[in-house]
Scaffold this motif. Structure first.
Motif, PDB file in Angstrom:
ATOM      1  N   LYS A   1      42.540  42.424  42.133  1.00  0.00           N
ATOM      2  CA  LYS A   1      41.456  43.196  41.309  1.00  0.00           C
ATOM      3  C   LYS A   1      41.818  44.727  42.033  1.00  0.00           C
ATOM      4  O   LYS A   1      41.914  45.114  43.318  1.00  0.00           O
TER       5      LYS A   1
ATOM      6  N   TRP B   1      42.812  49.350  35.401  1.00  0.00           N
ATOM      7  CA  TRP B   1      42.272  48.654  36.390  1.00  0.00           C
ATOM      8  C   TRP B   1      42.321  47.319  35.906  1.00  0.00           C
ATOM      9  O   TRP B   1      42.075  46.570  34.809  1.00  0.00           O
ATOM     10  N   ASN B   2      42.483  46.375  36.864  1.00  0.00           N
ATOM     11  CA  ASN B   2      42.378  44.725  36.904  1.00  0.00           C
ATOM     12  C   ASN B   2      40.961  44.385  37.216  1.00  0.00           C
ATOM     13  O   ASN B   2      40.651  44.394  38.570  1.00  0.00           O
ATOM     14  N   PRO B   3      40.410  43.987  36.260  1.00  0.00           N
ATOM     15  CA  PRO B   3      38.804  43.499  36.830  1.00  0.00           C
ATOM     16  C   PRO B   3      38.722  42.334  37.700  1.00  0.00           C
ATOM     17  O   PRO B   3      37.788  42.112  38.203  1.00  0.00           O
ATOM     18  N   ALA B   4      39.530  41.278  37.540  1.00  0.00           N
ATOM     19  CA  ALA B   4      39.728  40.227  38.178  1.00  0.00           C
ATOM     20  C   ALA B   4      41.098  39.702  38.707  1.00  0.00           C
ATOM     21  O   ALA B   4      41.921  39.915  38.190  1.00  0.00           O
ATOM     22  N   PRO B   5      41.149  39.114  39.977  1.00  0.00           N
ATOM     23  CA  PRO B   5      42.468  38.963  40.763  1.00  0.00           C
ATOM     24  C   PRO B   5      43.106  37.946  39.628  1.00  0.00           C
ATOM     25  O   PRO B   5      42.532  37.018  39.326  1.00  0.00           O
TER      26      PRO B   5
END
Length: 468
Positions: A448, A438-442
């Motif tokens: 994201k 999971w990418n929590p911030a773009p």
């Protein structure tokens, strides 16, 4: 799946005029600008253009039509703070077709082109979204089909993770695997529900038996290829994790749709391998379950007998991923593959140790380490080796059973989980990834949401790991 745009290069033969794109680093900007026409220099000055990373400008002719695009590439120190700087440029450009007119001042061109394609990814299954309209013509010397195959595999991983559990239960994960198998003429066998007990997958059955009947636990077993070394990929397919009777608090449950990120990443990697027709024999094993709460849920204090015959004391029903992986790893080991790799969103301890951006992995094979570390750097898919620390084996050995699924004390949580899995891959050439998925911030090329981790590094390293 979402209606994700096909992540491909623009077709240079369709007659569409491509705008030359000049990529200029800050420390080379003055020399480059001095080589341009007086009109171009005047336009750069009038617009106040500075070659910081991601800044772009279109330079027009005397009729106002653009004749070139210029994009800043910043300093090396700025680029080192992130990944895919060319993707940052792609997202900032106006819609149109572009062709690189300068060599990249930094980075691997294939990886940066992949970043451009991945910057077009959107997940629009539930809400209409549009990708940016900047298309790139594949530069000379780059294998367009290879880059597009990798982008498609990554998009598959992202789509699977981003889909909520309401539409991505074990049965849906099976359907996605079947679709992939059909695309590449792979074979798929599925063992579901009580048949898991008959076929000796007791821990997969136990973890998933509390789910509704249509979301029954299952083992997905996909095979492809007729010649070459054997590679077995095992992916954790916990489609939603309530924590079982050790129920998670609401905040911890919010992202549990991504608990099947290991299986999603394995399927994305399998797509890449099959699309590129690598000369190997591939097997993909996915224990697909939902860890639910009902009268039939397994309990803390239960002792389970695994496929391998090892007994496991359950001290926390929220440590279920290693249980289902254990049965799948035991099955994979029975064929003695040349290399076996498991991928799982397994422990919060791994996230505490290295954060969401790095893929921690475990292996005892120094050849795998060398190949992975080099490949990860080459393709901007960072990994970090963690230790199979054998002295901690005693931490996973309780008094009542052979193994403990959740050792008390909280120390070395990712390591003890990896050691637990290694017991079921005994004697194999084995590597385990404890990813976040999971990418929590773009970020450029990485919006994201769900994201593949480690797959591209593995793909790049396979020729050395398997002597392809």
């Amino acid at each position: 799946m979402s209606e994700t745009p096909i992540l491909n290069f623009a077709d240079a033969s369709d007659g569409t005029a491509a705008l030359p794109l000049h990529i200029v680093a800050k420390d080379g900007f003055e020399d480059w600008a001095s080589s341009q026409t007086e009109a171009a220099q005047n336009w750069l000055t009038a617009t106040g253009f500075k070659p910081v990373l991601g800044k772009t400008v279109l330079i027009p002719d005397d009729t106002g039509c653009p004749i070139m695009a210029v994009a800043g590439f910043g300093y090396a120190t700025t680029r080192a703070r992130g990944r895919f700087p060319l993707a940052a440029i792609a997202a900032a450009l106006p819609a149109g077709t572009y062709v690189l007119a300068t060599n990249l001042p930094w980075g691997d061109l294939e990886t940066e082109c992949l970043g451009w394609l991945l910057s077009q990814y959107v997940f629009d299954k539930y809400k209409k979204k549009s990708a940016h309209g900047a298309r790139l013509i594949c530069p000379a010397g780059i294998d367009a089909a290879r880059v597009e195959a990798i982008a498609a595999g990554e998009a598959l991983t992202r789509d699977l993770i981003n889909t909520p559990a309401s539409d991505m239960g074990p049965q849906d994960l099976e359907a996605a695997t079947a679709s992939l198998a059909n695309t590449f003429d792979a074979t798929l066998s599925v063992t579901t529900g009580d048949a898991l007990l008959e076929q000796n997958f007791p821990m997969i059955h136990t973890v998933g038996r509390a789910a509704a009947p249509h979301r029954a636990p299952r083992l997905l077993d996909m095979s492809w290829g007729n010649a070459g070394p054997t590679l077995t990929l095992v992916g954790k397919g916990v489609c939603f994790d309530t924590g079982g009777l050790n129920l998670k608090p609401g905040g911890s449950m919010a992202l549990m749709k991504k608990d099947m990120g290991g299986s999603a990443t394995v399927l994305g990697l399998a797509h890449m391998i099959m699309a590129l027709n690598l000369p190997l024999r591939l097997r993909v094993l996915i224990p697909a379950v939902e860890n639910s709460v009902s009268g039939d849920a397994f309990r803390p204090g239960d002792v389970l007998t695994s496929r391998a015959g090892l007994t496991v004391e359950i001290n926390n029903t929220d440590a279920e991923g290693r249980l289902v992986l254990a049965d799948a790893l035991a099955l994979g080991s029975e064929d003695n593959p040349d290399l076996m790799i498991s991928m799982a969103t397994l422990t919060g301890a791994a996230r505490v140790a290295v954060g969401p951006d790095l893929s921690p992995y475990y292996t005892d094979d120094t050849n795998v380490v060398t190949a992975l570390e080099t490949a990860a750097s080459d393709v901007s898919d960072p990994v970090w080796r963690m230790p199979f620390w054998t002295p901690y084996e005693k931490m996973i050995e309780p008094a009542i059973a052979d193994l403990d699924n959740a050792p008390a004390g909280g120390f070395a949580g990712s390591i003890t989980a990896a050691l637990f899995l290694r017991r079921f891959a005994e004697g194999q050439r084995y590597t385990h990834f404890d990813i976040y998925g999971w990418n929590p911030a773009p970020a450029p090329a990485r919006p994201k949401g769900g994201v593949g981790m480690g797959a591209r590094a593995i793909l790049e390293a396979l020729p050395k790991m398997l002597d392809l």
